[in-house]
Design a protein around this motif. Structure first.
Motif, mmCIF file in Angstrom:
data_model
loop_
_atom_site.group_PDB
_atom_site.id
_atom_site.type_symbol
_atom_site.label_atom_id
_atom_site.label_comp_id
_atom_site.label_asym_id
_atom_site.label_seq_id
_atom_site.Cartn_x
_atom_site.Cartn_y
_atom_site.Cartn_z
ATOM 1 N N ALA A 7 0.783 -1.239 -0.076
ATOM 2 C CA ALA A 7 0.041 -0.022 0.058
ATOM 3 C C ALA A 7 0.999 1.175 -0.207
ATOM 4 N N VAL A 8 0.367 2.402 -0.380
ATOM 5 C CA VAL A 8 1.160 3.670 -0.367
ATOM 6 C C VAL A 8 0.310 4.543 0.058
ATOM 7 N N PHE A 9 0.968 5.446 1.052
ATOM 8 C CA PHE A 9 0.551 6.437 1.800
ATOM 9 C C PHE A 9 1.103 7.928 1.220
ATOM 10 N N VAL A 10 0.168 8.635 0.591
ATOM 11 C CA VAL A 10 0.822 9.855 0.023
ATOM 12 C C VAL A 10 0.959 11.002 0.942
ATOM 13 N N ARG A 11 2.074 11.502 1.301
ATOM 14 C CA ARG A 11 2.188 12.473 2.339
ATOM 15 C C ARG A 11 2.559 13.853 1.660
ATOM 16 N N GLY A 12 3.149 13.719 0.511
ATOM 17 C CA GLY A 12 3.623 14.917 -0.124
ATOM 18 C C GLY A 12 4.071 14.629 -1.677
ATOM 19 N N ILE A 13 3.735 15.566 -2.628
ATOM 20 C CA ILE A 13 4.238 15.516 -3.653
ATOM 21 C C ILE A 13 4.759 17.087 -4.177
ATOM 22 N N ALA A 14 6.134 16.849 -4.321
ATOM 23 C CA ALA A 14 7.024 18.255 -4.787
ATOM 24 C C ALA A 14 6.112 18.740 -5.851
ATOM 25 N N GLY A 15 6.391 20.208 -5.917
ATOM 26 C CA GLY A 15 6.039 20.915 -7.078
ATOM 27 C C GLY A 15 6.971 20.739 -8.265
ATOM 28 N N GLY A 16 6.763 21.241 -9.215
ATOM 29 C CA GLY A 16 7.622 21.249 -10.350
ATOM 30 C C GLY A 16 7.073 21.701 -11.790
ATOM 31 N N THR A 17 7.578 20.959 -12.931
ATOM 32 C CA THR A 17 6.973 21.752 -14.172
ATOM 33 C C THR A 17 5.818 20.748 -14.241
#
Length: 331
Positions: free
Chosen positions: A64-74
């Motif tokens: 399973a995956v826990f999404v804690r953060g997604i970095a910004g970018g293009t």
């Protein structure tokens, strides 16, 4: 119930207080959790058997995956990162929250649309690319004695907010939309009490589990990151029910829901924003509920358990028959 041998990927671009609490909570349940940056994952069709690489998991995928953060970018980088979340879900990995839900919550215009469609009380909102139309909205609201708030379509922690409307000396024009990537997201300003406050409610697995009031801050902006003081708040029924409805409207497993009092109906607080990658450090400081443990329990006992029940209900014999039938059609 322990989950010995279960392997969890905590997707984050930075480690710290939140990831430390999550890893501790997973360990307490017997699960192994490791932090992985989405930027280090890749789609690789030569990588057998999944065509998807998650560092630290070899040729297998996490349970399973826990999404804690997604970095910004293009635009391309963010699209790829969200694509990897989509690919994980398509590969049968429970993703908490999944890409579609995060996309809905990150885009404030879609959040407002979905809340409105679901009948969740939220301030009047306009999202347009036309400066001329946005200026007409501003003038119309000002003529009615109201103000509006201009917000970045993608943004958090109270950054980039401007309150616009009638002031002494006349109506100030709409500022340039350049800093807002040529999109005007306008929300009707709702005047509150003094000192001003809003609520943050944590919804986990369809249940409101904790709430706080954020008092003061930077003028009329009450984000914790803008200096607001966190105070405990009772989870009164209207507050809890509205927050749960907001999270459900966006399809979120967990959410931080921001609400303000409704001057027209005390039983229906207004939802300002719904955060799909919600931080909870401020809220944890004023609630006895172990929020990391509650999140981990919900992921393991509801989300992962549901996926495993689905797999257990799949009849291998029926799958073999279906595959044979398909092969026969194409022989």
């Amino acid at each position: 119930m322990t989950h010995a041998g279960v392997r969890i990927a905590i997707l984050t671009d930075e480690t710290g207080w939140h990831t430390g609490r999550l890893k501790k909570a997973f360990r307490a349940r017997g699960a192994q959790a490791r932090c992985v940056d989405l930027a280090d994952c890749r789609i690789d069709t030569t990588w057998q058997p999944h065509g998807l690489v998650v560092p630290g998991f070899g040729h297998t995928l996490p349970d399973a995956v826990f999404v804690r953060g997604i970095a910004g970018g293009t635009f391309e980088q963010v699209t790829l990162r969200l694509g990897i979340l989509h690919a994980l879900r398509e590969s049968g990995v429970p993703v908490y929250n999944d890409a579609r839900a995060i996309e809905r919550s990150v885009d404030k215009s879609m959040t407002s649309f979905l809340l409105h469609r679901a009948g969740v009380p939220t301030p009047a909102t306009w999202a347009v690319e036309s400066s001329a139309f946005a200026q007409r909205v501003l003038m119309r609201e000002a003529a009615a004695g109201r103000q509006v708030v201009l917000k970045p379509l993608f943004g958090s922690q109270g950054h980039g907010l401007k309150r616009l409307g009638a002031r002494r000396g006349g109506l100030a024009p709409l500022p340039s939309l350049g800093p807002y990537r040529q999109v005007a997201y306008l929300q009707r300003y709702v005047a509150g009490e003094r000192p001003g406050f809003d609520w943050r409610v944590m919804v986990i697995g369809g249940r409101a589990v904790a709430a706080m009031r954020r008092v003061g801050g930077k003028g009329w902006i009450h984000n914790f990151a803008q200096g607001a003081v966190c105070e405990p708040a009772d989870l009164a029924a209207p507050l809890a029910q509205t927050a749960v409805q907001a999270a459900a409207a966006l399809g979120l497993d967990y959410a931080g829901v921001d609400l303000i009092p409704n001057p027209d109906d005390a039983a229906r607080p207004l939802v300002l924003e719904v955060n799909g990658v919600a931080a909870w450090r401020g809220l944890q400081s004023v609630t006895p509920v172990d929020l990391a443990a509650a999140l981990v329990d919900d992921l393991l006992d509801r989300k992962l358990a549901a996926q495993r029940r689905l797999l257990d209900q799949t009849d291998p014999a029926a799958v073999d028959v279906a595959v044979a039938a398909l092969r026969g059609r194409h022989a």
